[in-house]
Design a protein around this motif. Structure first.
Motif, PDB file in Angstrom:
ATOM      1  N   TYR A  28      -4.984   6.312 -10.298  1.00 49.98           N
ATOM      2  CA  TYR A  28      -5.860   6.993  -9.338  1.00 49.98           C
ATOM      3  C   TYR A  28      -5.536   8.481  -9.201  1.00 49.98           C
ATOM      4  O   TYR A  28      -6.423   9.336  -9.353  1.00 49.98           O
ATOM      5  CB  TYR A  28      -5.770   6.317  -7.966  1.00 49.98           C
ATOM      6  CG  TYR A  28      -6.532   7.062  -6.894  1.00 49.98           C
ATOM      7  CD1 TYR A  28      -7.922   7.023  -6.846  1.00 49.98           C
ATOM      8  CD2 TYR A  28      -5.862   7.840  -5.943  1.00 49.98           C
ATOM      9  CE1 TYR A  28      -8.627   7.714  -5.871  1.00 49.98           C
ATOM     10  CE2 TYR A  28      -6.549   8.539  -4.970  1.00 49.98           C
ATOM     11  CZ  TYR A  28      -7.938   8.471  -4.942  1.00 49.98           C
ATOM     12  OH  TYR A  28      -8.632   9.181  -3.987  1.00 49.98           O
ATOM     13  N   GLU A  48     -14.467   8.610  -6.308  1.00 50.34           N
ATOM     14  CA  GLU A  48     -13.113   8.178  -5.976  1.00 50.34           C
ATOM     15  C   GLU A  48     -13.045   6.679  -5.687  1.00 50.34           C
ATOM     16  O   GLU A  48     -12.008   6.042  -5.908  1.00 50.34           O
ATOM     17  CB  GLU A  48     -12.569   8.970  -4.791  1.00 50.34           C
ATOM     18  CG  GLU A  48     -13.310   8.796  -3.480  1.00 50.34           C
ATOM     19  CD  GLU A  48     -12.725   9.680  -2.383  1.00 50.34           C
ATOM     20  OE1 GLU A  48     -11.765  10.425  -2.668  1.00 50.34           O
ATOM     21  OE2 GLU A  48     -13.237   9.617  -1.247  1.00 50.34           O
ATOM     22  N   SER A  49     -14.154   6.088  -5.232  1.00 54.10           N
ATOM     23  CA  SER A  49     -14.151   4.649  -4.989  1.00 54.10           C
ATOM     24  C   SER A  49     -13.944   3.874  -6.287  1.00 54.10           C
ATOM     25  O   SER A  49     -13.215   2.879  -6.324  1.00 54.10           O
ATOM     26  CB  SER A  49     -15.468   4.221  -4.337  1.00 54.10           C
ATOM     27  OG  SER A  49     -15.535   2.823  -4.214  1.00 54.10           O
ATOM     28  N   GLU A  52     -10.284   4.262  -7.236  1.00 56.12           N
ATOM     29  CA  GLU A  52      -9.425   3.404  -6.412  1.00 56.12           C
ATOM     30  C   GLU A  52      -9.501   1.946  -6.876  1.00 56.12           C
ATOM     31  O   GLU A  52      -8.470   1.258  -6.966  1.00 56.12           O
ATOM     32  CB  GLU A  52      -9.857   3.505  -4.944  1.00 56.12           C
ATOM     33  CG  GLU A  52      -9.544   4.837  -4.289  1.00 56.12           C
ATOM     34  CD  GLU A  52     -10.175   4.974  -2.912  1.00 56.12           C
ATOM     35  OE1 GLU A  52      -9.823   5.925  -2.183  1.00 56.12           O
ATOM     36  OE2 GLU A  52     -11.038   4.132  -2.572  1.00 56.12           O
ATOM     37  N   ASN A  55      -7.629   1.420 -10.135  1.00 56.33           N
ATOM     38  CA  ASN A  55      -6.190   1.342  -9.908  1.00 56.33           C
ATOM     39  C   ASN A  55      -5.790  -0.012  -9.339  1.00 56.33           C
ATOM     40  O   ASN A  55      -4.792  -0.619  -9.752  1.00 56.33           O
ATOM     41  CB  ASN A  55      -5.767   2.463  -8.957  1.00 56.33           C
ATOM     42  CG  ASN A  55      -4.329   2.897  -9.168  1.00 56.33           C
ATOM     43  OD1 ASN A  55      -3.876   3.046 -10.305  1.00 56.33           O
ATOM     44  ND2 ASN A  55      -3.601   3.115  -8.084  1.00 56.33           N
ATOM     45  N   LYS A  56      -6.584  -0.517  -8.373  1.00 56.38           N
ATOM     46  CA  LYS A  56      -6.270  -1.801  -7.757  1.00 56.38           C
ATOM     47  C   LYS A  56      -6.391  -2.936  -8.763  1.00 56.38           C
ATOM     48  O   LYS A  56      -5.544  -3.846  -8.790  1.00 56.38           O
ATOM     49  CB  LYS A  56      -7.197  -2.058  -6.569  1.00 56.38           C
ATOM     50  CG  LYS A  56      -6.925  -3.383  -5.856  1.00 56.38           C
ATOM     51  CD  LYS A  56      -7.906  -3.644  -4.744  1.00 56.38           C
ATOM     52  CE  LYS A  56      -7.526  -4.911  -3.989  1.00 56.38           C
ATOM     53  NZ  LYS A  56      -7.420  -6.111  -4.809  1.00 56.38           N
TER      54      LYS A  56
END
Length: 651
Positions: A28, A48-49, A52, A55-56
């Protein structure tokens, strides 16, 4: 199937492979920093969502693997692969920027238990990552296949479909993704990808052969002909897999083969020998060309006189009958409550975590009825067909109890409950366009599942479908024919898609694209409408003549919208070649993400064409649990909350 065949085809002897392992990596922060510096802070906020969620997903893929069920691991990998393809242009920027620290992925050889000879990649990081994820998608599907109870008809069907999907993933690894990987481990080489493709194709074909041997819906000669061809096909697949794994060249590859569990090599040799012998023995059963039917289709149903054990399999098979999906993405990305990726009106991309159950909020701001005044009268005022209420689940449950048993009826109660709920919602007034569309699509899938049980000749009181003419509501059609129900639902889907298109705000980029995709969706549904209408003598609005008129109007309007007016094309950043994706042009970061999503969406639809596997997912409204079809209780709370919110909005 004869006792001899049962002894020869042992459903327990199937193979699966473990997942590749990798080291954790932070995605991220470096990717967001790159977007902010290369584009702008506002662009970084728009995507950015997705970063994120990317990354998750990777963190869950690495750290939570032991806590997740096999279907949940599959969901996580698919979600991660979509996000990964969306951000791929950022890795291209990283690899070309000498001043930027590269993101380094490390993956280990799946067949080396000691994790030696792990491979890392710097400048080709995204190629290695995508290849490894495709490998793991194939691997997890192979594990799902092995985990199914293949002593039951449903279990064999699910296992067969999972092996088919696994084979398709390894085919893509062999033909596409492994070619771009530099200094990969041996499990990512073209040879091993090809080997695994043939192995899982062979195992899927073997399970399909078992179903053919159980099938008695054809003449004896035709059945023997099909089985002879199937034995020959399976023989060739096992032969190819066995040759690939035994005749590898190079010291490193041979060492790799010897690191295998040697029972694999023995197993493949035995399978190859058996199917070669059986194929030769049955060669005489192959019909001469003059006696062969025009079309040989794969097994699509159980025997007509099926037993109770086959009921859930038949229902699951039904959902695969309409697995072809349209390639439009904007309708789902903006309006579907069940798509975890969303485009908002301001261009922001939202990605909900893979393990967050639907429904998700939709952005209906792009619907404004701005086009209806200039559209054709037919499309602007095309009404939805109305129907009389019907407790379809009650009729079906009584049928299952009468023909089979109370226990069989209980095994499918979840599907019947969902069927009843969706039909009631479908007929409600005041629903939003997005909500009604999702409801119709889900109901149509349920109809496809129950279709094999119609006509319900054994039922003393089969359901009567009553539908009114959309043009002249004074006329109606009443039939037991489920094709009337399916055709009417498809008619409403076509009408609803045109309503969506005519309601779009064409002053926005996403509104214009949504209108085009909605019309393409309408055209796709109309093709199925023609097929279903031929099987049901409905009212005039379901006739071929009326359908052609509607189709021509949709084509005319789509042509008009495909050449945007000057007021739309002059908008900032408006892509003049929005639907010519082959035309090189400058793309902002959001456009690049959407292009990556479109590519992977198309790829995954091509590979994962077994919707029945979605019934194993934790986020499926109806799921398979212990061989039963049950309503997913985890989705009930958010569904009820959404309905409550919708009711308050309409008041």
């Amino acid at each position: 199937m004869s006792d001899h065949d049962r002894e020869l085809l042992n459903p327990e002897t199937v193979l699966s492979i473990p997942l590749k392992k990798t080291d954790p990596v932070e995605l991220y922060l470096p990717l967001r920093k790159l977007v902010a510096s290369k584009y702008s802070e506002s662009d970084a906020q728009k995507v950015e969502s997705v970063l994120e969620t990317l990354n998750k997903c990777r963190r869950d893929m690495v750290e939570r693997r032991g806590d997740l069920s096999l279907p949940m691991q599959r969901d996580c990998l698919i979600h991660y692969f979509k996000c990964l393809c969306m951000v791929e242009p950022l890795f291209t920027s990283l690899s070309s920027d000498a001043d930027t620290d590269p993101i380094i992925f490390v993956w280990y050889d799946v067949f080396n238990s000691e994790h030696e000879d792990g491979v890392s990649s710097q400048r080709n990081a995204i190629q290695l990552e995508k290849a490894a994820v495709v490998f793991n998608l194939g691997a997890i599907c192979s594990q799902i296949a092995v985990s199914c109870d293949r002593t039951t008809a449903l279990g064999r069907h699910l296992s067969m479909e999972a092996f088919k999907v696994a084979a398709k993933f390894f085919f893509q690894l062999w033909k596409v993704f492994a070619k771009d990987v530099v200094s990969a481990t041996l499990d990512l080489t073209l040879l091993f990808a090809e080997f695994l493709h043939h192995l899982f194709s062979a195992q899927a074909s073997e399970l399909e052969l078992q179903q053919q041997l159980n099938n008695n819906d054809a003449s004896y000669a035709l059945q023997q002909h099909r089985c002879a061809l199937a034995f020959s096909s399976v023989s060739k697949l096992y032969f190819r897999a066995s040759i690939l794994i035994r005749n590898v060249s190079g010291a490193a590859a041979r060492k790799h083969v010897y690191a295998f569990d040697q029972s694999w090599v023995t197993h493949l040799r035995q399978k190859m020998t058996f199917f070669q012998a059986e194929a030769s023995q049955r060669q005489s059963s192959i019909l001469p060309k003059s006696e062969q039917p025009d079309v040989f289709s794969r097994v699509t149903s159980c025997a007509l006189d099926h037993d109770a054990e086959c009921v859930t399999e038949i229902l699951v098979r039904g959902i695969c009958r309409r697995s072809i999906k349209p390639q439009q993405i904007y309708v789902d990305l903006i309006l579907s409550e069940y798509n975890p990726f969303k485009i908002m009106k301001d261009g922001k991309l939202v990605a909900y975590p893979w393990d967050t159950p639907p429904p998700y909020p939709t952005d209906s701001a792009i619907l404004s009825s701005s086009l209806s005044s200039s559209s054709s009268d037919i499309l602007a005022f095309l009404p939805l067909k109305k129907s009389e209420p019907l407790n379809l689940s009650e009729s079906l449950r009584s049928y299952f109890v009468l023909k089979y048993s109370e226990s069989v009826a209980k095994r499918v109660e979840g599907l019947l409950e969902m069927l009843h709920k969706l039909r009631n919602e479908m007929l409600r007034d005041g629903l939003s366009l997005p909500f009604r569309r999702d409801c119709l699509i889900r109901y149509f899938k349920c109809l496809c599942m129950i279709e094999p049980f119609f006509p319900m000749n054994a039922s003393p009181n089969p359901p009567i479908f009553v539908w009114y003419n959309a043009i002249n509501p004074q006329q109606d059609s009443s039939q037991h024919n489920i094709h009337l129900e399916k055709a009417s639902v498809l008619f409403n889907l076509v009408a609803l898609c045109t309503h969506i298109a005519l309601s779009c705000d064409l002053t926005t980029i996403h509104g214009h694209r949504l209108a085009i995709d909605a019309l393409n969706d309408a055209l796709h549904r109309s093709l199925w409408l023609w097929l279903e209408s031929e099987k049901a003598s409905g009212t005039i609005d379901l006739s071929e003549q009326y359908s052609r008129v509607i189709n021509d109007e949709i084509l005319r309007l789509r042509s008009k919208l495909s050449h945007p007016q000057s007021d739309v094309s002059s908008l900032p950043e408006y892509p003049a070649s929005a639907y010519d994706r082959s035309t090189p042009r400058y793309l902002d970061v959001t456009e690049q993400f959407l292009l990556g999503y479109w590519k992977t969406h198309s790829l995954l639809q091509e590979i994962c064409e077994a919707p029945c596997l979605d019934l194993l997912s934790e986020v499926s409204p109806v799921k398979i649990k212990d061989g039963n079809l049950v309503a997913n209780a985890t989705l009930e709370a958010p569904n009820l909350a959404m309905e409550h919110e919708l009711a308050e909005t309409q008041q």
